[in-house]
Design a protein around this motif. Structure first.
Motif, short mmCIF file in Angstrom:
data_model
loop_
_atom_site.label_atom_id
_atom_site.label_comp_id
_atom_site.label_asym_id
_atom_site.label_seq_id
_atom_site.Cartn_x
_atom_site.Cartn_y
_atom_site.Cartn_z
N VAL A 38 0.87 -0.75 -0.37
CA VAL A 38 0.01 0.02 0.26
C VAL A 38 0.80 0.95 0.04
O VAL A 38 0.28 2.11 -0.80
CB VAL A 38 -1.26 -0.36 1.28
CG1 VAL A 38 -1.31 1.42 1.03
CG2 VAL A 38 -1.73 -1.35 0.72
N VAL A 39 1.74 1.05 1.08
CA VAL A 39 3.06 2.16 0.64
C VAL A 39 3.25 2.37 -0.66
O VAL A 39 2.90 3.77 -1.11
CB VAL A 39 4.20 1.77 1.88
CG1 VAL A 39 4.55 2.93 2.27
CG2 VAL A 39 3.36 2.27 3.63
N ALA A 40 4.13 1.02 -1.06
CA ALA A 40 4.49 1.59 -2.31
C ALA A 40 3.52 2.64 -3.03
O ALA A 40 4.05 3.00 -4.29
CB ALA A 40 5.00 -0.01 -2.98
N GLN A 41 2.27 1.60 -3.36
CA GLN A 41 1.55 2.77 -3.79
C GLN A 41 1.51 3.57 -3.88
O GLN A 41 0.64 3.93 -5.09
CB GLN A 41 0.32 1.09 -4.30
CG GLN A 41 0.64 -0.04 -4.36
CD GLN A 41 1.01 0.12 -6.25
OE1 GLN A 41 -0.42 0.54 -6.71
NE2 GLN A 41 1.72 -1.21 -6.42
N CYS A 42 1.12 3.75 -3.00
CA CYS A 42 1.00 5.32 -2.49
C CYS A 42 2.02 6.32 -3.21
O CYS A 42 2.13 7.03 -4.09
CB CYS A 42 0.94 5.85 -1.05
SG CYS A 42 -0.70 5.08 -0.48
N GLN A 47 9.64 5.76 6.11
CA GLN A 47 8.34 5.99 5.56
C GLN A 47 7.65 7.49 6.23
O GLN A 47 6.88 7.65 5.76
CB GLN A 47 7.43 4.97 4.76
CG GLN A 47 8.08 3.91 4.36
CD GLN A 47 8.52 4.17 2.97
OE1 GLN A 47 8.34 5.43 2.71
NE2 GLN A 47 9.38 3.30 2.70
N GLU A 48 8.49 8.56 6.84
CA GLU A 48 8.52 9.34 7.84
C GLU A 48 7.95 10.28 7.05
O GLU A 48 6.96 11.51 7.93
CB GLU A 48 9.25 10.15 8.68
CG GLU A 48 8.87 8.98 10.05
CD GLU A 48 10.73 7.75 9.44
OE1 GLU A 48 10.74 7.60 8.42
OE2 GLU A 48 10.77 7.12 10.81
N ASP A 49 8.54 11.03 5.64
CA ASP A 49 8.11 11.40 4.70
C ASP A 49 6.97 11.30 4.53
O ASP A 49 6.49 12.41 2.92
CB ASP A 49 9.52 12.19 4.23
CG ASP A 49 10.44 11.07 3.70
OD1 ASP A 49 11.60 11.64 3.17
OD2 ASP A 49 9.95 9.72 3.56
N HIS A 50 6.52 9.86 3.98
CA HIS A 50 5.15 9.61 2.51
C HIS A 50 3.70 9.60 3.48
O HIS A 50 2.69 9.45 3.29
CB HIS A 50 5.42 8.53 1.91
CG HIS A 50 6.84 9.33 1.14
ND1 HIS A 50 8.46 9.16 1.23
CD2 HIS A 50 6.62 9.61 -0.77
CE1 HIS A 50 9.13 9.44 -0.03
NE2 HIS A 50 7.72 9.81 -0.89
N VAL A 51 4.30 8.46 5.16
CA VAL A 51 2.99 7.84 5.51
C VAL A 51 2.57 8.93 6.74
O VAL A 51 3.81 9.13 7.91
CB VAL A 51 3.41 6.31 6.35
CG1 VAL A 51 2.46 5.91 6.88
CG2 VAL A 51 3.67 5.91 4.64
N ILE A 52 1.54 9.04 7.44
CA ILE A 52 1.13 9.45 8.70
C ILE A 52 -0.05 8.05 9.24
O ILE A 52 -0.93 7.64 8.25
CB ILE A 52 0.25 10.45 8.30
CG1 ILE A 52 0.78 11.87 8.02
CG2 ILE A 52 -0.72 11.21 9.37
CD1 ILE A 52 0.23 13.15 7.49
N VAL A 53 0.58 7.94 10.49
CA VAL A 53 0.07 6.73 11.04
C VAL A 53 -1.15 7.71 11.77
O VAL A 53 -1.24 7.95 12.98
CB VAL A 53 0.67 6.19 11.77
CG1 VAL A 53 0.24 5.05 12.79
CG2 VAL A 53 1.71 5.77 11.25
#
Length: 545
Positions: free
Chosen positions: A105-109, A152-158
Motif C-alpha cells: 500500500v505504501v509503495a502504491q501511494c 517512510q516518515e515523509d510519506h506516511v502518517i499513522v
C-alpha cells in the motif's frame, strides 16, 4: 465512518449533538523535542520535512474490504487528490493486513505521488460496538507491521485507530489516546500520528476538543494531528466554524478525517466544510471512494469503483467549489513540477509596512529568485522565536488582517518554488497597530433566535455598506448589566461589565463591499431581554436595522 460494507452491520445511532455552553480549548504549549525526520507539526500546522506547509486534500479508500481494488489509488490521484486515507484491519474484526500488504500500500501511494494516511478500523465504536478493540490493541498492530513503515516518515502518517470510542465510555478517550501515543513513541515510531475523536468520530461531547492540548503535550515528539469526522452532528455553519476555529486559535493541528454530503444521522453542511477548510488552510479527507453499504451507498464518490462514473457526491468533492481539483497541491516530497529540484529560492527582500490600521497592515517585499520560478510567498508572524504563517500569496504584497489595536507585531516572508522548497526568511519588519480607527459605512441586524429562563441565543449580522472591503474588525455594543455572553462563534468576545467587544475570527475577518458576516452567541440573563440600540465597527457608529 460508522457504516460497514454490505456484509457488516451499521453501528448504533449517534447521540444528538448537544449545543450549549462550550468550554474553551487550553492554549497549546509545545514541549521541547527533537525535529522529526519527516512530517512534523509546528505552530499548529502540518509541515513536510522541507518545511513546506502541507494541506491534505483527499479521500478515504476501504482497502481492507476491497484489497483487489488497489488500482483505485491511481484513480484517486488522477482526480487531483494529494492524500489518501487507507482503511486497514488489525485482524480483530476483519482480515488482517499483514506487513507485506502494508508495504505494498505504501509503495502504491508513493508510486502515485500520494501521501498515505493509514488507519486501523477495528477500534471503531469501542465500548459500544461489539468486537471493537482498544487503541492499545491498535498500537500493538502498528508495532507488528513497523518494518513496512520504517523510513517512510515523509510519506506516511499513522492514524492510530478509527473512531476509537462510541457513545459509551468515551470519557476514557484522553487517557487511552495518550497511552497509545506513548506506546508507539517508545517503540521507535517517529511518524506524525493522527488521532480520531470519540463519539463515533464526531466529538459531540467535546472530549477531544477540550483535551486536545494535554494530549498534544503528552507526545514527546510534539507531532500529533487531531482528526474530526463531520456527519450529522455538523449540520450548521456555526458548529463547523466554531469547532475548527477553536483549534486554529489554540494552534492545535486539526484535519477533517471523514465527512460526507449526507448521512443517516443528519445532513452535514458540506459546503461550509469545504469553504471553511479553504479559508483556514485545513486538510480534509472525504468518505469515501466506493464500496459503501448498509444504506449509505450514496456516500460513494464513484459507482462500482469506476472512475468514469462520478456520483453527485463525487462531482461535488472533486470538481465543485473549494473541492479537490481547485485546492489540492501535490506534496513537495514528490518534487512537483520541478524534476526533483532541491534548491530553495533566494530570500525575499525585506518587507515594508503601509496602510497600518488598528486591525490590519499592508506588507510589501522584494521578489525572490529561483531557477525554476517562485510560485508564492508565506508571510509569517514572529513571536518569541516561534513562527506562524498568517497568509500566503503569489504576489509580492499582502494585507495582514485580524490584528489587535495598539499592539506590536514582527513579520518576515519566505518564498516557495514549484517543488515546495522554502527560502531563507527575509529580514523582518515590526508593525505597531493604531489605537483605533474607522471603516466604511456599516449596518447591524440584531435578533434573538431563542430564549429560555436564565438565558438566550442571539445573532448579529454585520453588513459592510461601504465601497471597499473591511479587513479585520472589532464590533462593540452595550448589554444590560445582567446579560453575559457565555459562548460565541464567528468572533472572539470580551466583556467588561455591560460593554461587549467582539474581535473577528479568521474566517469572518474579511467583509467585502456590500457583503456581510454573522456572529452567533449564547448569553445568560436574570431580567428582561432588550436588544442593544447602538453598535460600532472599528470605532465607527453603525446603522441598526
Amino acid at each position: 465512518m460508522r457504516v460497514r460494507p454490505p456484509a457488516f452491520p451499521r453501528a448504533a445511532g449517534l447521540v444528538a449533538a448537544v449545543l450549549g455552553l462550550l468550554l474553551p480549548l487550553l492554549v497549546l504549549t509545545t514541549p521541547a523535542h527533537a525535529a522529526p525526520s519527516g512530517f512534523r507539526v509546528q505552530n499548529g500546522r502540518l509541515l513536510e520535512a522541507s518545511g513546506n506547509d502541507f494541506v491534505m486534500r483527499g479521500v478515504n479508500h476501504a482497502h481492507t474490504w476491497y484489497a483487489d481494488r488497489i488500482s483505485s489509488l491511481a484513480h484517486i490521484k488522477a482526480k487531483g487528490a494529494n492524500t489518501v486515507r487507507v482503511v486497514l484491519s488489525s485482524g480483530d474484526r476483519w482480515t488482517r493486513n499483514d506487513t507485506a500488504d502494508v508495504a505494498n500500500v505504501v509503495a502504491q501511494c508513493k508510486q502515485n505521488r500520494l501521501i498515505c494516511v493509514l488507519e486501523v478500523h477495528d477500534t471503531t465504536g469501542y465500548g459500544e460496538q461489539s468486537g471493537a478493540v482498544t487503541l492499545s490493541r491498535a498500537a500493538d498492530y502498528w508495532i507488528g507491521v513497523q518494518s513496512a513503515l520504517a523510513g517512510q516518515e515523509d510519506h506516511v502518517i499513522v492514524n492510530i485507530g478509527n473512531e476509537p470510542h462510541g457513545n459509551t465510555g468515551y470519557t476514557a478517550w484522553t487517557a487511552d489516546t495518550k497511552a497509545a501515543i506513548q506506546k508507539l513513541r517508545d517503540a521507535g515510531f517517529d511518524h506524525t500520528l493522527m488521532v480520531d475523536a470519540p463519539n463515533w468520530g464526531q466529538d459531540w461531547a467535546f472530549t477531544m476538543r477540550d483535551n486536545a492540548a494535554s494530549v498534544f503535550a503528552a507526545d514527546p515528539d510534539a507531532n500529533t494531528v487531531f482528526s474530526i469526522h463531520m456527519y450529522g452532528v455538523f449540520d450548521t455553519a456555526a458548529e463547523i466554524s466554531d469547532y475548527l476555529g477553536r483549534f486554529v486559535s489554540a494552534k492545535l493541528p486539526i484535519v477533517i478525517g471523514e465527512f460526507g454530503h449526507n448521512h443517516s444521522d443528519g445532513n452535514p453542511d458540506e459546503d461550509t466544510i469545504l469553504a471553511v477548510t479553504r479559508q483556514l488552510g485545513l486538510g480534509y479527507l472525504g468518505w469515501s471512494w466506493s464500496g459503501n453499504g448498509g444504506g449509505v451507498e450514496y456516500l460513494d464518490m464513484v459507482t462500482d469503483f469506476d472512475p468514469a462514473r462520478l456520483t453527485s457526491w463525487g462531482e461535488r468533492i472533486f470538481d465543485g467549489a473549494d473541492g479537490i481539483a481547485a485546492t489540492s497541491e501535490e506534496a513537495a516530497v514528490y518534487g512537483s513540477g520541478s524534476g526533483g529540484d532541491t534548491t530553495p529560492p533566494t530570500a525575499p527582500g525585506a518587507p515594508s509596512a503601509s496602510a497600518v490600521t488598528a486591525s490590519s497592515a499592508r506588507l510589501t517585499w522584494g521578489a525572490a529568485t529561483d531557477a525554476n520560478g517562485v510560485t508564492g510567498y508565506d508571510v509569517v508572524r514572529i513571536s518569541g522565536g516561534a513562527e506562524s504563517v498568517v497568509t500566503s500569496t503569489a504576489d509580492t504584497s499582502a494585507t495582514v488582517t485580524g490584528l489587535t489595536a495598539a499592539t506590536s507585531y514582527t513579520f518576515a516572508v519566505y518564498a516557495r518554488d514549484a517543488a515546495g522548497n522554502r527560502s531563507p526568511r527575509s529580514a523582518t519588519v515590526t508593525v505597531t497597530t493604531s489605537s483605533g480607527g474607522t471603516t466604511g459605512a456599516c449596518a447591524i441586524a440584531y435578533r434573538v433566535t431563542n430564549e429560555w429562563p436564565g438565558g438566550f441565543q442571539g445573532e448579529v449580522t454585520v453588513r459592510n455598506t461601504g465601497g471597499s472591503a473591511v479587513n479585520g474588525w472589532t464590533l462593540t455594543w452595550s448589554f444590560p448589566a445582567d446579560q453575559r455572553i457565555t459562548n460565541m462563534w464567528g468572533g472572539t468576545p470580551a466583556q467588561s461589565g455591560s460593554e461587549v467587544s467582539v474581535a473577528s475570527a479568521p474566517y469572518t475577518a474579511s467583509i467585502p463591499a456590500s457583503g456581510s458576516v454573522v456572529v452567533g452567541f449564547t448569553a445568560s440573563r436574570t431580567g428582561t431581554n432588550p436588544s442593544p440600540t447602538a453598535f460600532a465597527l472599528n470605532g465607527a457608529a453603525c446603522a441598526v436595522a
